[in-house]
Motif scaffolding. Sequence first.
Motif, short mmCIF file in Angstrom:
data_model
loop_
_atom_site.label_atom_id
_atom_site.label_comp_id
_atom_site.label_asym_id
_atom_site.label_seq_id
_atom_site.Cartn_x
_atom_site.Cartn_y
_atom_site.Cartn_z
N ILE A 133 0.88 -1.17 0.00
CA ILE A 133 0.00 0.00 0.00
C ILE A 133 0.92 1.22 0.00
CG2 ILE A 133 -1.68 1.34 1.32
CD1 ILE A 133 -2.80 -1.33 2.39
N LEU A 134 0.74 2.10 -0.96
CA LEU A 134 1.54 3.32 -1.05
C LEU A 134 0.71 4.51 -0.60
CD1 LEU A 134 3.37 2.87 -4.49
CD2 LEU A 134 4.18 2.29 -2.19
N HIS A 135 1.32 5.34 0.21
CA HIS A 135 0.70 6.56 0.74
C HIS A 135 1.13 7.73 -0.13
CE1 HIS A 135 0.29 9.69 4.03
NE2 HIS A 135 -0.88 9.13 3.98
N ILE A 136 0.18 8.50 -0.64
CA ILE A 136 0.51 9.66 -1.48
C ILE A 136 1.00 10.79 -0.59
CG2 ILE A 136 -0.38 11.37 -3.12
CD1 ILE A 136 -2.46 9.18 -3.98
N THR A 137 2.26 11.18 -0.77
CA THR A 137 2.86 12.22 0.07
C THR A 137 2.94 13.57 -0.64
OG1 THR A 137 5.08 11.61 -0.68
CG2 THR A 137 4.25 10.53 1.32
N GLY A 138 2.86 13.56 -1.96
CA GLY A 138 2.94 14.82 -2.68
C GLY A 138 2.45 14.69 -4.11
N VAL A 139 1.85 15.75 -4.62
CA VAL A 139 1.39 15.84 -6.00
C VAL A 139 1.85 17.22 -6.48
CG1 VAL A 139 -0.59 15.76 -7.57
CG2 VAL A 139 -0.61 14.39 -5.47
N TYR A 140 2.87 17.24 -7.32
CA TYR A 140 3.52 18.50 -7.69
C TYR A 140 3.56 18.71 -9.19
CZ TYR A 140 5.45 17.59 -3.02
OH TYR A 140 5.60 17.28 -1.70
N LYS A 141 3.66 19.98 -9.59
CA LYS A 141 3.95 20.30 -10.98
C LYS A 141 5.35 19.74 -11.22
CE LYS A 141 4.14 24.21 -14.19
NZ LYS A 141 5.28 23.70 -14.95
N ALA A 142 5.50 18.91 -12.24
CA ALA A 142 6.77 18.22 -12.45
C ALA A 142 7.86 19.18 -12.89
CB ALA A 142 6.60 17.11 -13.48
N PRO A 143 8.97 19.23 -12.13
CA PRO A 143 10.11 20.03 -12.58
C PRO A 143 10.85 19.30 -13.70
CG PRO A 143 10.65 18.90 -10.53
CD PRO A 143 9.21 18.59 -10.85
N ALA A 144 11.76 19.96 -14.37
CA ALA A 144 12.58 19.30 -15.39
C ALA A 144 13.36 18.17 -14.71
CB ALA A 144 13.54 20.32 -16.01
N ASN A 145 13.51 17.05 -15.41
CA ASN A 145 14.24 15.89 -14.89
C ASN A 145 13.73 15.44 -13.52
OD1 ASN A 145 16.05 16.00 -17.14
ND2 ASN A 145 17.04 17.73 -16.14
N ALA A 146 12.42 15.45 -13.36
CA ALA A 146 11.80 15.07 -12.08
C ALA A 146 12.20 13.65 -11.68
CB ALA A 146 10.29 15.18 -12.18
N SER A 147 12.39 13.46 -10.38
CA SER A 147 12.69 12.13 -9.84
C SER A 147 12.21 12.08 -8.40
CB SER A 147 14.20 11.87 -9.89
OG SER A 147 14.86 12.65 -8.91
N ALA A 148 12.39 10.93 -7.77
CA ALA A 148 11.98 10.78 -6.37
C ALA A 148 12.72 11.77 -5.47
CB ALA A 148 12.21 9.35 -5.90
#
Length: 172
Positions: A125-140
């Motif tokens: 089960i994964l908990h959603i911690t953030g929903v963001y406008k994706a920056p360039a080269n987005a990663s964890a």
Amino acid sequence: MAPDRTEEAYRAVSPGDCLAVYDAGDGQYNSRMPTPVACGAGKAFMWVSAVRSSGGACPQGAGQDYMSYTSRGRTTALCLTRKFTVGYCLLAQQTGSGQQARMNAGLMTVVDCDAKRVPVRYNRILHITGVYKAPANASAANCARVQGDRTYYWSWLVNDGRTLLCTMVYQG
């Protein structure tokens, strides 16, 4: 001919509507009936991006799917985009561990964060911690919530790569 209530419900949905439907973890939606809800409501899990005459005409990508209904030879397909909300949970299948770990998220799923059991095709089960406008080269690495955050995040680019979805394994 008797009215087909399901067909009427599908045909009443418009682009921009939000629906209280989700994948319950078995690859099927929790309801065959599209149930419109206010887009700000807690149960607004999907946003309808378009209404088409076939599911193949809907966008396909991470966090996108469709539900369709055919009656009297006419198909109505609702193109769906998952609305991700911080604090909610979704299902995933983890394979491997440590540096070899891979996480395959059921991006259209919704699950009670405290569920004691998960459907057989999932094990996390994964908990959603953030929903963001994706920056360039987005990663964890973009998911850190405070400086020095040591949380291990799993992330996905959704919404045609415009949104960075950050999650962590739910700890309870």
